[in-house]
Scaffold this active site. Structure first.
Site, PDB file in Angstrom:
ATOM      1  N   LYS A   1      17.080 -23.885  -3.160  1.00  0.00           N
ATOM      2  CA  LYS A   1      17.620 -24.823  -3.204  1.00  0.00           C
ATOM      3  C   LYS A   1      18.945 -25.064  -3.908  1.00  0.00           C
ATOM      4  O   LYS A   1      20.151 -25.707  -3.528  1.00  0.00           O
ATOM      5  CB  LYS A   1      16.786 -26.163  -3.714  1.00  0.00           C
ATOM      6  CG  LYS A   1      15.536 -26.229  -3.053  1.00  0.00           C
ATOM      7  CD  LYS A   1      14.402 -27.279  -3.958  1.00  0.00           C
ATOM      8  CE  LYS A   1      13.890 -26.844  -5.280  1.00  0.00           C
ATOM      9  NZ  LYS A   1      13.283 -25.686  -5.549  1.00  0.00           N
TER      10      LYS A   1
ATOM     11  N   ARG B   1      16.255 -13.435 -10.848  1.00  0.00           N
ATOM     12  CA  ARG B   1      17.235 -14.638 -11.119  1.00  0.00           C
ATOM     13  C   ARG B   1      17.789 -14.406 -12.472  1.00  0.00           C
ATOM     14  O   ARG B   1      17.250 -14.329 -13.518  1.00  0.00           O
ATOM     15  CB  ARG B   1      16.643 -15.951 -10.900  1.00  0.00           C
ATOM     16  CG  ARG B   1      17.701 -17.121 -11.081  1.00  0.00           C
ATOM     17  CD  ARG B   1      17.384 -18.319 -10.411  1.00  0.00           C
ATOM     18  NE  ARG B   1      16.114 -18.865 -11.112  1.00  0.00           N
ATOM     19  CZ  ARG B   1      15.471 -19.729 -10.538  1.00  0.00           C
ATOM     20  NH1 ARG B   1      15.967 -20.503  -9.574  1.00  0.00           N
ATOM     21  NH2 ARG B   1      14.347 -20.333 -11.210  1.00  0.00           N
TER      22      ARG B   1
ATOM     23  N   ARG C   1      16.198 -17.769 -17.031  1.00  0.00           N
ATOM     24  CA  ARG C   1      15.481 -18.873 -17.320  1.00  0.00           C
ATOM     25  C   ARG C   1      14.159 -18.857 -18.135  1.00  0.00           C
ATOM     26  O   ARG C   1      13.405 -17.919 -17.815  1.00  0.00           O
ATOM     27  CB  ARG C   1      15.502 -19.576 -16.193  1.00  0.00           C
ATOM     28  CG  ARG C   1      16.727 -20.510 -15.758  1.00  0.00           C
ATOM     29  CD  ARG C   1      16.484 -21.272 -14.336  1.00  0.00           C
ATOM     30  NE  ARG C   1      15.228 -21.635 -14.237  1.00  0.00           N
ATOM     31  CZ  ARG C   1      15.128 -22.769 -13.102  1.00  0.00           C
ATOM     32  NH1 ARG C   1      16.223 -22.851 -12.085  1.00  0.00           N
ATOM     33  NH2 ARG C   1      13.799 -23.401 -12.682  1.00  0.00           N
TER      34      ARG C   1
ATOM     35  N   ARG D   1       3.989 -22.262 -12.373  1.00  0.00           N
ATOM     36  CA  ARG D   1       4.918 -23.042 -11.833  1.00  0.00           C
ATOM     37  C   ARG D   1       4.554 -23.213 -10.143  1.00  0.00           C
ATOM     38  O   ARG D   1       4.363 -24.278  -9.481  1.00  0.00           O
ATOM     39  CB  ARG D   1       6.479 -22.714 -11.610  1.00  0.00           C
ATOM     40  CG  ARG D   1       6.987 -23.091 -12.855  1.00  0.00           C
ATOM     41  CD  ARG D   1       8.394 -22.247 -12.975  1.00  0.00           C
ATOM     42  NE  ARG D   1       9.363 -22.802 -12.290  1.00  0.00           N
ATOM     43  CZ  ARG D   1      10.460 -21.913 -11.963  1.00  0.00           C
ATOM     44  NH1 ARG D   1      10.583 -20.771 -12.181  1.00  0.00           N
ATOM     45  NH2 ARG D   1      11.394 -22.455 -11.400  1.00  0.00           N
TER      46      ARG D   1
HETATM   47  P1  AP5 Z   1      17.792 -20.753  -6.342  1.00  0.00           P
HETATM   48  O1  AP5 Z   1      18.784 -21.411  -5.579  1.00  0.00           O
HETATM   49  O2  AP5 Z   1      17.822 -20.671  -7.946  1.00  0.00           O
HETATM   50  O3  AP5 Z   1      16.365 -21.492  -5.996  1.00  0.00           O
HETATM   51  P2  AP5 Z   1      15.727 -22.901  -6.487  1.00  0.00           P
HETATM   52  O4  AP5 Z   1      15.040 -23.311  -5.085  1.00  0.00           O
HETATM   53  O5  AP5 Z   1      16.680 -23.813  -6.927  1.00  0.00           O
HETATM   54  O6  AP5 Z   1      14.634 -22.634  -7.291  1.00  0.00           O
HETATM   55  P3  AP5 Z   1      14.248 -23.182  -8.927  1.00  0.00           P
HETATM   56  O7  AP5 Z   1      13.516 -22.308  -9.518  1.00  0.00           O
HETATM   57  O8  AP5 Z   1      15.601 -23.661  -9.539  1.00  0.00           O
HETATM   58  O9  AP5 Z   1      13.511 -24.405  -8.430  1.00  0.00           O
HETATM   59  P4  AP5 Z   1      12.685 -25.181  -9.373  1.00  0.00           P
HETATM   60  O10 AP5 Z   1      12.812 -26.481  -8.217  1.00  0.00           O
HETATM   61  O11 AP5 Z   1      11.401 -24.595  -9.724  1.00  0.00           O
HETATM   62  O12 AP5 Z   1      13.496 -25.540 -10.487  1.00  0.00           O
HETATM   63  P5  AP5 Z   1      14.339 -26.693 -11.158  1.00  0.00           P
HETATM   64  O13 AP5 Z   1      15.466 -26.176 -11.915  1.00  0.00           O
HETATM   65  O14 AP5 Z   1      14.798 -27.834 -10.026  1.00  0.00           O
HETATM   66  O15 AP5 Z   1      17.411 -19.236  -6.122  1.00  0.00           O
HETATM   67  C1  AP5 Z   1      16.439 -18.322  -6.642  1.00  0.00           C
HETATM   68  C2  AP5 Z   1      16.856 -16.837  -6.544  1.00  0.00           C
HETATM   69  O16 AP5 Z   1      16.935 -16.412  -5.305  1.00  0.00           O
HETATM   70  C3  AP5 Z   1      18.308 -16.609  -7.046  1.00  0.00           C
HETATM   71  O17 AP5 Z   1      18.119 -15.586  -7.897  1.00  0.00           O
HETATM   72  C4  AP5 Z   1      19.218 -16.855  -5.995  1.00  0.00           C
HETATM   73  O18 AP5 Z   1      20.318 -15.878  -6.104  1.00  0.00           O
HETATM   74  C5  AP5 Z   1      18.192 -15.982  -4.985  1.00  0.00           C
HETATM   75  N1  AP5 Z   1      18.256 -16.582  -3.536  1.00  0.00           N
HETATM   76  C6  AP5 Z   1      18.757 -17.676  -3.115  1.00  0.00           C
HETATM   77  N2  AP5 Z   1      18.739 -17.925  -1.693  1.00  0.00           N
HETATM   78  C7  AP5 Z   1      18.664 -16.524  -1.363  1.00  0.00           C
HETATM   79  C8  AP5 Z   1      18.731 -16.153  -0.033  1.00  0.00           C
HETATM   80  N3  AP5 Z   1      18.991 -16.755   0.937  1.00  0.00           N
HETATM   81  N4  AP5 Z   1      18.436 -14.712   0.197  1.00  0.00           N
HETATM   82  C9  AP5 Z   1      18.133 -14.065  -1.015  1.00  0.00           C
HETATM   83  N5  AP5 Z   1      18.417 -14.362  -2.111  1.00  0.00           N
HETATM   84  C10 AP5 Z   1      18.251 -15.823  -2.434  1.00  0.00           C
HETATM   85  O19 AP5 Z   1      13.326 -27.117 -12.272  1.00  0.00           O
HETATM   86  C11 AP5 Z   1      13.205 -26.676 -13.434  1.00  0.00           C
HETATM   87  C12 AP5 Z   1      11.945 -27.308 -14.105  1.00  0.00           C
HETATM   88  O20 AP5 Z   1      12.467 -28.656 -14.512  1.00  0.00           O
HETATM   89  C13 AP5 Z   1      10.669 -27.572 -13.493  1.00  0.00           C
HETATM   90  O21 AP5 Z   1       9.712 -26.592 -13.228  1.00  0.00           O
HETATM   91  C14 AP5 Z   1      10.230 -28.878 -14.130  1.00  0.00           C
HETATM   92  O22 AP5 Z   1       9.634 -28.314 -15.169  1.00  0.00           O
HETATM   93  C15 AP5 Z   1      11.343 -29.724 -14.258  1.00  0.00           C
HETATM   94  N6  AP5 Z   1      11.860 -30.572 -13.507  1.00  0.00           N
HETATM   95  C16 AP5 Z   1      12.772 -30.470 -12.294  1.00  0.00           C
HETATM   96  N7  AP5 Z   1      12.894 -31.518 -11.610  1.00  0.00           N
HETATM   97  C17 AP5 Z   1      11.728 -32.109 -11.793  1.00  0.00           C
HETATM   98  C18 AP5 Z   1      11.187 -33.338 -11.340  1.00  0.00           C
HETATM   99  N8  AP5 Z   1      11.911 -33.997 -10.135  1.00  0.00           N
HETATM  100  N9  AP5 Z   1      10.172 -34.042 -11.630  1.00  0.00           N
HETATM  101  C19 AP5 Z   1       9.411 -33.302 -12.751  1.00  0.00           C
HETATM  102  N10 AP5 Z   1      10.022 -32.166 -13.453  1.00  0.00           N
HETATM  103  C20 AP5 Z   1      11.125 -31.483 -12.916  1.00  0.00           C
END
Ligand code: AP5
Length: 239
Positions: free
Chosen positions: A32, A146, A180, A191
Site C-alpha cells: 500500500k 523491508r 521498522r 500483526r
Molecule cells: P509496503 O509498501 O511497505 O507495504 P504496506 O502495505 O504499506 O505495508 P505496511 O506494513 O506499511 O502496512 P501496515 O498497514 O501494516 O503499516 P502501517 O504503516 O499502515 O511494502 C512492503 C515491502 O514489500 C517493502 O519492502 C516493499 O519494497 C516491498 N514491495 C512492495 N510492493 C512490492 C511488489 N509489487 N513486489 C515485490 N516487493 C514489493 O501501520 C503501522 C502500524 O500503525 C499498525 O500496525 C498499527 O499499529 C498502526 N496503525 C496504522 N494505521 C492505523 C489505523 N488506521 N488504525 C489503527 N492503527 C493503525
C-alpha cells in the site's frame, strides 16, 4: 505531469464535484505504501499514511507518539478514537481540499463508518477503495526484508527486491534507512493475525457501498501501479 482521471481532480461542492478520497486497503506488506507514493505523484494528490503519521510522532517524541508506541511495538491497532481524530485533523488541512489518498486508514468497520460521516460533513466522498491482494507467504517475505527511510517521506525499500543504491541510505533524500519496530519476526506474525480480520470488515463495508476494486498485488511494482490507475479511472467514470 499527472494522470488525474475525471472526478479525481474535482473541487469541493455538490454531489458531482465532491472532493475524492481514494482508500488503499490491504494486509501489512501488501504494498500500500509503495503504491500510494506512486499514485500520489501520478495523480497529483497528497497522500496520508496513518502508520507514517504515528511513526513520525514516535520519532519526534510527541504525546501522540508515546501514546501509540505500545501498539506499534506489538503490532496492535491503535484505538479507533485516536486514529479517527488524527485523520479528521489531517483532512482539515488546506492541501486535502484537492482530494487525498489514504494509506492504512480505515482499518476497522468503525473507522470506515467514521470516514463516511466525516466525508459527508467536509464535502468529500470515498470514490474508490483499492484492495491490494497478496498471499500470506509473500507478505511475510516482504515485511522481513523491508527497510524504511527515517526522513518522514515514506520512502520504502526491500533488501532483495528493491535495495537502495548505497546500503542503509535513502536514494531520495539521503536519510538513514531502518528496520521498522513492527517488522521483527514475532511482531510480523502478530500483526497479520490481529489485523486481517478487521481488514475483511473494511472490505465488506466498501463492497456494500459499491466502491471496492480488487487488484492482484503479487506482480511487479510498475504493473500494480498501472492497474491501480486503470481502476481509479474506471471508478471515476462510473461515478
Ligand atoms: P509496503 O509498501 O511497505 O507495504 P504496506 O502495505 O504499506 O505495508 P505496511 O506494513 O506499511 O502496512 P501496515 O498497514 O501494516 O503499516 P502501517 O504503516 O499502515 O511494502 C512492503 C515491502 O514489500 C517493502 O519492502 C516493499 O519494497 C516491498 N514491495 C512492495 N510492493 C512490492 C511488489 N509489487 N513486489 C515485490 N516487493 C514489493 O501501520 C503501522 C502500524 O500503525 C499498525 O500496525 C498499527 O499499529 C498502526 N496503525 C496504522 N494505521 C492505523 C489505523 N488506521 N488504525 C489503527 N492503527 C493503525
Amino acid at each position: 505531469m499527472t494522470d488525474a482521471p475525471r472526478g479525481v481532480s474535482a473541487a469541493r461542492g455538490g454531489a458531482a464535484t465532491e472532493t475524492p478520497i481514494l482508500v488503499m486497503v490491504g494486509a501489512p506488506g501488501a504494498g500500500k505504501g509503495t503504491q500510494t507514493v506512486r499514485l500520489a505523484e501520478r495523480l497529483g494528490l497528497p497522500s496520508v499514511s496513518t502508520g507514517e503519521l504515528f511513526r513520525t510522532a514516535l520519532r519526534d517524541g510527541t504525546a501522540l507518539g508515546e501514546h501509540v508506541r505500545p501498539y506499534l511495538e506489538t503490532g496492535r491497532l491503535v484505538p479507533d478514537d485516536v486514529t479517527i481524530e488524527v485523520i479528521a485533523s489531517r483532512l482539515a488541512e488546506p492541501d486535502a481540499a484537492r482530494g487525498v489518498i489514504l494509506d492504512g486508514f480505515p482499518r476497522t468497520r468503525a473507522q470506515a463508518e467514521a470516514l463516511d460521516h466525516l466525508a459527508r460533513r467536509l464535502g468529500f466522498r470515498v470514490t474508490a477503495a483499492l484492495y491490494v491482494q497478496v498471499e500470506l507467504d509473500e507478505l511475510v517475505r516482504r515485511l522481513s526484508g523491508r527497510r524504511v527511510c527515517t526522513g518522514g517521506g515514506n520512502h520504502i525499500y526491500h533488501v532483495d527486491q528493491r535495495p537502495s543504491r548505497a546500503e542503509g541510505i535513502c536514494d531520495i533524500d539521503g536519510s538513514a534507512l531502518e528496520v521498522r519496530l513492527d517488522d521483527r519476526p514475532d511482531t510480523i506474525r502478530q500483526r497479520l493475525e490481529r489485523q486481517l480480520p478487521p481488514m475483511y470488515d473494511v472490505i465488506d463495508h466498501y463492497t456494500g457501498t459499491g466502491v471496492l476494486r480488487s487488484i492482484r498485488g503479487d506482480r511487479p511494482v510498475d504493473e500494480v501501479t498501472e492497474e491501480l490507475l486503470r481502476s481509479i479511472a474506471a471508478r471515476a467514470s462510473a461515478a
